[in-house]
Design a protein around this motif. Sequence first.
Motif, PDB file in Angstrom:
ATOM      1  N   ILE A  35       0.910  -1.161   0.005  1.00  0.00           N
ATOM      2  CA  ILE A  35      -0.081  -0.146   0.010  1.00  0.00           C
ATOM      3  C   ILE A  35       0.979   1.245  -0.098  1.00  0.00           C
ATOM      4  CG2 ILE A  35      -1.594   1.482   1.330  1.00  0.00           C
ATOM      5  CD1 ILE A  35      -2.944  -1.301   2.301  1.00  0.00           C
ATOM      6  N   THR A  36       1.832   1.194   0.779  1.00  0.00           N
ATOM      7  CA  THR A  36       2.763   2.506   1.028  1.00  0.00           C
ATOM      8  C   THR A  36       3.408   2.682  -0.649  1.00  0.00           C
ATOM      9  OG1 THR A  36       3.354   2.001   3.205  1.00  0.00           O
ATOM     10  CG2 THR A  36       4.989   3.374   1.989  1.00  0.00           C
ATOM     11  N   TYR A  37       3.822   1.639  -1.144  1.00  0.00           N
ATOM     12  CA  TYR A  37       4.409   1.884  -2.363  1.00  0.00           C
ATOM     13  C   TYR A  37       3.494   2.384  -3.384  1.00  0.00           C
ATOM     14  CZ  TYR A  37       7.025   0.796  -6.584  1.00  0.00           C
ATOM     15  OH  TYR A  37       7.635   1.077  -7.987  1.00  0.00           O
ATOM     16  N   LYS A  38       2.225   1.991  -3.213  1.00  0.00           N
ATOM     17  CA  LYS A  38       1.101   2.494  -4.352  1.00  0.00           C
ATOM     18  C   LYS A  38       1.034   3.901  -3.989  1.00  0.00           C
ATOM     19  CE  LYS A  38      -1.830  -1.603  -5.016  1.00  0.00           C
ATOM     20  NZ  LYS A  38      -3.155  -2.123  -4.675  1.00  0.00           N
ATOM     21  N   ILE A  39       1.362   4.491  -2.832  1.00  0.00           N
ATOM     22  CA  ILE A  39       0.741   5.660  -2.469  1.00  0.00           C
ATOM     23  C   ILE A  39       2.074   6.448  -2.912  1.00  0.00           C
ATOM     24  CG2 ILE A  39       0.885   7.218  -0.420  1.00  0.00           C
ATOM     25  CD1 ILE A  39      -0.459   5.312   1.272  1.00  0.00           C
ATOM     26  N   TYR A  40       3.343   6.067  -2.748  1.00  0.00           N
ATOM     27  CA  TYR A  40       4.703   6.664  -3.141  1.00  0.00           C
ATOM     28  C   TYR A  40       4.564   6.923  -4.916  1.00  0.00           C
ATOM     29  CZ  TYR A  40       9.738   7.388  -4.446  1.00  0.00           C
ATOM     30  OH  TYR A  40      10.667   7.949  -4.524  1.00  0.00           O
ATOM     31  N   ALA A  41       3.881   5.726  -5.431  1.00  0.00           N
ATOM     32  CA  ALA A  41       4.362   5.708  -6.961  1.00  0.00           C
ATOM     33  C   ALA A  41       3.072   6.859  -7.424  1.00  0.00           C
ATOM     34  CB  ALA A  41       3.593   4.271  -7.441  1.00  0.00           C
ATOM     35  N   LEU A  42       2.047   7.024  -6.624  1.00  0.00           N
ATOM     36  CA  LEU A  42       1.011   7.940  -7.187  1.00  0.00           C
ATOM     37  C   LEU A  42       1.775   9.413  -6.939  1.00  0.00           C
ATOM     38  CD1 LEU A  42      -1.795   9.047  -8.041  1.00  0.00           C
ATOM     39  CD2 LEU A  42      -2.280   9.006  -5.528  1.00  0.00           C
ATOM     40  N   SER A  43       2.443   9.569  -5.921  1.00  0.00           N
ATOM     41  CA  SER A  43       3.167  10.720  -5.617  1.00  0.00           C
ATOM     42  C   SER A  43       4.158  11.230  -6.729  1.00  0.00           C
ATOM     43  CB  SER A  43       3.775  10.842  -4.002  1.00  0.00           C
ATOM     44  OG  SER A  43       5.011  10.043  -4.429  1.00  0.00           O
TER      45      SER A  43
END
Length: 218
Positions: A35-43
């Motif tokens: 989940i953290t990686y998904k958020i980071y990717a969107l950033s």
Amino acid sequence: MYIYEGNDPATDLRGCGILSLVLIIFMLDQEYYDITYKIYALSKHSSQHFPFSIVAINLVSLLVKLLRKNTLNAQFNKLPAISSLANSSNINNQENICYEFFSFCGKFLLAMYFDLYLEWKIHDRTINDFGFVLHELELKATGTPKALLKQLDFHLFRVKVDKRIEKSASSSNFTDLTANLKSSTGTGVNCAQKSKKSSSTKKTITNHKSKKQKDYVF
């Protein structure tokens, strides 16, 4: 993943100090990494980008605000580990309570960040919308913190199920491949055995004919 946005970490952590760093690192735990990686990717999106760590620090600041207002007490006290440890005077149990407290803070931070991620992605938010999105998130976190945690738990459950299905499919494909290889190998061995047997039979017949011809030569 970069924790700091600038050259001086002190300026990035001025909002909530070392707590921000600790909780950001907590989000990299194996259970929450996807989940953290998904958020980071969107950033890092070309048009919807936002400063990952700065947003996280803002959310930690909101978390501290909620803790000071005792907004999250009910959710924290409902944790199974807390109910069994709260009435104990054992020093080890007190340390466990501290650990559970920081784990809860880390999880609630991720629950807020995940809700922001969904809002950002579904409604095509940009950095210009950050103030509005943060305000709406604060209303949710204050009024229905349980809903944010349930939303996160549901997504974590889906991630686990998807991984099991993927693992099962990979295992099934490997089993089928192994069976096919065994079948192919078995067929090859049978063919070789039949070919060897046929060659042996031909050799015997040839030898027999040769011997018979010798018997009739004068």
